[in-house]
Write a protein that holds these residues in place. Structure first.
Motif, PDB file in Angstrom:
ATOM      1  N   TYR A 234    -148.493  70.644 -36.072  1.00 54.54           N
ATOM      2  CA  TYR A 234    -147.829  70.904 -34.793  1.00 54.54           C
ATOM      3  C   TYR A 234    -146.758  69.848 -34.516  1.00 54.54           C
ATOM      4  O   TYR A 234    -145.630  70.173 -34.128  1.00 54.54           O
ATOM      5  CB  TYR A 234    -148.830  70.931 -33.639  1.00 54.54           C
ATOM      6  CG  TYR A 234    -148.134  71.183 -32.326  1.00 54.54           C
ATOM      7  CD1 TYR A 234    -147.871  72.477 -31.894  1.00 54.54           C
ATOM      8  CD2 TYR A 234    -147.669  70.114 -31.550  1.00 54.54           C
ATOM      9  CE1 TYR A 234    -147.179  72.707 -30.714  1.00 54.54           C
ATOM     10  CE2 TYR A 234    -146.974  70.337 -30.376  1.00 54.54           C
ATOM     11  CZ  TYR A 234    -146.731  71.628 -29.964  1.00 54.54           C
ATOM     12  OH  TYR A 234    -146.016  71.845 -28.808  1.00 54.54           O
ATOM     13  N   LEU A 235    -147.113  68.585 -34.717  1.00 57.70           N
ATOM     14  CA  LEU A 235    -146.145  67.507 -34.466  1.00 57.70           C
ATOM     15  C   LEU A 235    -144.957  67.602 -35.401  1.00 57.70           C
ATOM     16  O   LEU A 235    -143.823  67.285 -35.024  1.00 57.70           O
ATOM     17  CB  LEU A 235    -146.835  66.152 -34.611  1.00 57.70           C
ATOM     18  CG  LEU A 235    -147.879  65.808 -33.545  1.00 57.70           C
ATOM     19  CD1 LEU A 235    -148.583  64.506 -33.904  1.00 57.70           C
ATOM     20  CD2 LEU A 235    -147.251  65.707 -32.156  1.00 57.70           C
ATOM     21  N   ALA A 236    -145.182  68.045 -36.652  1.00 57.81           N
ATOM     22  CA  ALA A 236    -144.082  68.199 -37.597  1.00 57.81           C
ATOM     23  C   ALA A 236    -143.120  69.288 -37.133  1.00 57.81           C
ATOM     24  O   ALA A 236    -141.896  69.169 -37.302  1.00 57.81           O
ATOM     25  CB  ALA A 236    -144.628  68.530 -38.987  1.00 57.81           C
ATOM     26  N   GLY A 237    -143.669  70.356 -36.529  1.00 55.65           N
ATOM     27  CA  GLY A 237    -142.819  71.421 -36.024  1.00 55.65           C
ATOM     28  C   GLY A 237    -142.088  71.075 -34.744  1.00 55.65           C
ATOM     29  O   GLY A 237    -141.186  71.807 -34.323  1.00 55.65           O
ATOM     30  N   SER A 238    -142.458  69.970 -34.125  1.00 54.33           N
ATOM     31  CA  SER A 238    -141.791  69.540 -32.890  1.00 54.33           C
ATOM     32  C   SER A 238    -141.183  68.144 -33.035  1.00 54.33           C
ATOM     33  O   SER A 238    -140.902  67.486 -32.036  1.00 54.33           O
ATOM     34  CB  SER A 238    -142.781  69.568 -31.718  1.00 54.33           C
ATOM     35  OG  SER A 238    -143.941  68.815 -32.009  1.00 54.33           O
ATOM     36  N   ALA A 239    -140.959  67.709 -34.276  1.00 51.95           N
ATOM     37  CA  ALA A 239    -140.433  66.359 -34.522  1.00 51.95           C
ATOM     38  C   ALA A 239    -139.005  66.199 -34.014  1.00 51.95           C
ATOM     39  O   ALA A 239    -138.537  65.071 -33.819  1.00 51.95           O
ATOM     40  CB  ALA A 239    -140.491  66.031 -36.016  1.00 51.95           C
ATOM     41  N   HIS A 240    -138.299  67.310 -33.798  1.00 50.98           N
ATOM     42  CA  HIS A 240    -136.924  67.248 -33.284  1.00 50.98           C
ATOM     43  C   HIS A 240    -136.894  67.042 -31.779  1.00 50.98           C
ATOM     44  O   HIS A 240    -135.825  66.769 -31.213  1.00 50.98           O
ATOM     45  CB  HIS A 240    -136.184  68.540 -33.639  1.00 50.98           C
ATOM     46  CG  HIS A 240    -136.844  69.774 -33.101  1.00 50.98           C
ATOM     47  ND1 HIS A 240    -138.039  70.258 -33.609  1.00 50.98           N
ATOM     48  CD2 HIS A 240    -136.493  70.628 -32.083  1.00 50.98           C
ATOM     49  CE1 HIS A 240    -138.379  71.353 -32.960  1.00 50.98           C
ATOM     50  NE2 HIS A 240    -137.480  71.585 -32.021  1.00 50.98           N
ATOM     51  N   LEU A 241    -138.042  67.161 -31.138  1.00 47.36           N
ATOM     52  CA  LEU A 241    -138.130  66.988 -29.687  1.00 47.36           C
ATOM     53  C   LEU A 241    -138.422  65.536 -29.328  1.00 47.36           C
ATOM     54  O   LEU A 241    -138.887  64.754 -30.161  1.00 47.36           O
ATOM     55  CB  LEU A 241    -139.232  67.879 -29.114  1.00 47.36           C
ATOM     56  CG  LEU A 241    -139.128  69.383 -29.375  1.00 47.36           C
ATOM     57  CD1 LEU A 241    -140.366  70.093 -28.831  1.00 47.36           C
ATOM     58  CD2 LEU A 241    -137.861  69.957 -28.757  1.00 47.36           C
ATOM     59  N   ASP A 242    -138.148  65.182 -28.085  1.00 51.51           N
ATOM     60  CA  ASP A 242    -138.569  63.889 -27.567  1.00 51.51           C
ATOM     61  C   ASP A 242    -140.089  63.765 -27.704  1.00 51.51           C
ATOM     62  O   ASP A 242    -140.818  64.759 -27.570  1.00 51.51           O
ATOM     63  CB  ASP A 242    -138.150  63.772 -26.105  1.00 51.51           C
ATOM     64  CG  ASP A 242    -138.572  62.457 -25.481  1.00 51.51           C
ATOM     65  OD1 ASP A 242    -137.874  61.459 -25.678  1.00 51.51           O
ATOM     66  OD2 ASP A 242    -139.622  62.455 -24.793  1.00 51.51           O
ATOM     67  N   ALA A 243    -140.592  62.562 -27.986  1.00 51.93           N
ATOM     68  CA  ALA A 243    -142.020  62.376 -28.232  1.00 51.93           C
ATOM     69  C   ALA A 243    -142.868  62.818 -27.042  1.00 51.93           C
ATOM     70  O   ALA A 243    -143.939  63.419 -27.224  1.00 51.93           O
ATOM     71  CB  ALA A 243    -142.310  60.908 -28.563  1.00 51.93           C
TER      72      ALA A 243
END
Length: 416
Positions: free
Chosen positions: A53-62
């Motif tokens: 999940y975190l890999a799929g949202s790595a482009h977002l702010d933490a």
């Protein structure tokens, strides 16, 4: 420290993955503000689910990425993880009888049916964004650990723009691949509870796989092999080197006691040993022991390196089991069982109420109130680590974790 490669290692633990999400909601925004957001994500079992999940949202702010992770955990119900028990038990009984009678095709591969979880994982994770984040360099690598069912080899399914580690390991097989929902499902296929998962791609690794925690509960070594300079580890078991005393020590151990011993032996004990080893290498070998370095070079291994780390995990053995028992008593007594007949039945089948059985039940207790308690516990333990001396200005530790410092409350504290 800017420019260093930061690794994030997430352990297994079933429903306890919500604890990881709570810890990450505190850790990742803090690290991003320091320019130290992890770009190598490695997970086993539910840790692989969170890592994907975190890999799929790595482009977002933490903060935005972890808020999404928390939201998905709060929306996950037991019926999204497994078929209702009332539907499974008759079929399971029929298969068991058929297996005993040697009826063709009648075999028991697991006690629970996780078919709904496939749909849940496809829905909750942005798999296209995961691939794009690696291609664009937001991530160096993301890996899911699974166990090849026939050979019992630990396999690291690794999606990386830079390839996989070139050296061979006697304990790990590194397999380059585009990470998919099947690799993550395989990493989370707890033996006995859930059936093995068939992997077809890549062809070289085709076969049946089960939970990566069978052999590697907390995948610290793969993260190190992927070249990280610093390491963030989130575990779901207490680092203290002991387990809760049984409620009735003279009674023979039951199925729940045996199952819990297996889970601790695969998830908790290796974590303790790995963190001790990491601290010892940092203290006694890295840059301080020429003979040890020459020995590694002679064996074709890379020199020891000092790897500063952060560790967040429950401070006291049995704490998450106690939370599970409290929530179960409050919500599933009497008419409360109608909230979720599956969870009510599961709690009673596992004997929720005794110390060891509460621990086991906490791995499967996908209840919103329990998830909220786990998230709060993980967030608080992360804040405790960041506030421990010398505080947020330097959250990294080099020395061995003090697993035996147990002040009032019998809670192990980090010493940094």
């Amino acid at each position: 420290m800017r420019g260093q490669r930061i690794g994030l290692v997430l352990a297994g633990g079933g429903a306890r993955g919500a604890y990881e999400a709570g810890a990450l909601s505190v850790l990742l925004p803090t690290l991003q503000a320091r320019g130290e957001r992890p770009t190598v994500l490695v997970g086993t079992s539910v840790g692989a689910i969170n890592a994907a999940y975190l890999a799929g949202s790595a482009h977002l702010d933490a903060a935005e990425a972890t808020a999404g992770l928390l939201r998905h955990w709060r929306e996950t119900t037991v019926d999204q993880v497994m078929r209702p028990l009332r539907a499974q038990l008759p079929l399971l009984g029929a298969h068991m009888i058929g297996s005993l009678l040697a009826v063709p095709g009648a075999r028991v591969s697991s006690l629970l049916d996780p078919t709904p979880n496939t749909t849940n994982l496809k829905r909750r994770n942005d798999w296209a964004a995961l691939r794009d984040n690696i291609d664009r360099g937001c991530l160096h690598a993301v890996a899911a650990i699974a166990t090849e069912a026939r050979t019992e080899r630990t396999v690291v399914f690794c999606d990386s723009g830079a390839g996989v580690p070139g050296h061979r390991s006697h304990t790990l097989d590194y397999v380059p691949t585009e990470l998919t929902v099947d690799h993550v499902r395989a990493s989370a296929a707890i033996p006995l509870l859930f059936p093995p998962v068939r992997i077809e791609h890549p062809t070289a690794a085709r076969g049946w796989y089960v939970d990566g925690g069978v052999r590697l509960g907390t995948p610290i070594k793969p993260a190190l092999d992927l070249g990280v300079d610093r390491l963030v580890v989130v575990g779901t078991g207490a680092i203290a080197d002991h387990t809760p005393a049984p409620d009735h020590p003279d009674d023979p151990p039951g199925l729940g006691d045996s199952a819990l011993n297996v889970l601790h032996g695969r998830l908790v004990d290796p974590l303790i040993e790995d963190l001790r080893t990491l601290g010892n290498v940092n203290t006694f070998f890295a840059d301080h022991a020429p003979r040890a370095q020459r020995y590694r070079e002679a064996r074709g291994k890379t020199p020891y390196r000092e790897i500063p780390y952060i560790f967040v995990g429950p401070r006291r053995p049995g704490r998450l089991g106690e939370l599970a028992a409290q929530v179960f008593r409050a919500r599933y007594r009497g008419p409360g069982a109608l909230r979720s007949p599956s969870l009510a039945l599961l709690g009673r089948l596992l004997g929720a109420g005794s110390t060891t059985h509460n621990e086991l039940f906490s791995y499967l207790f996908f209840d919103r109130a329990f998830v909220d308690e786990l998230i709060m516990a993980g967030a608080q333990d992360a804040r405790d680590w960041l506030q421990a001396p010398p505080g947020p200005a330097q959250p990294w530790q080099v020395e061995p974790l003090d697993a035996f410092a147990t002040p009032a409350g019998n809670e192990a504290r980090p010493t940094r």
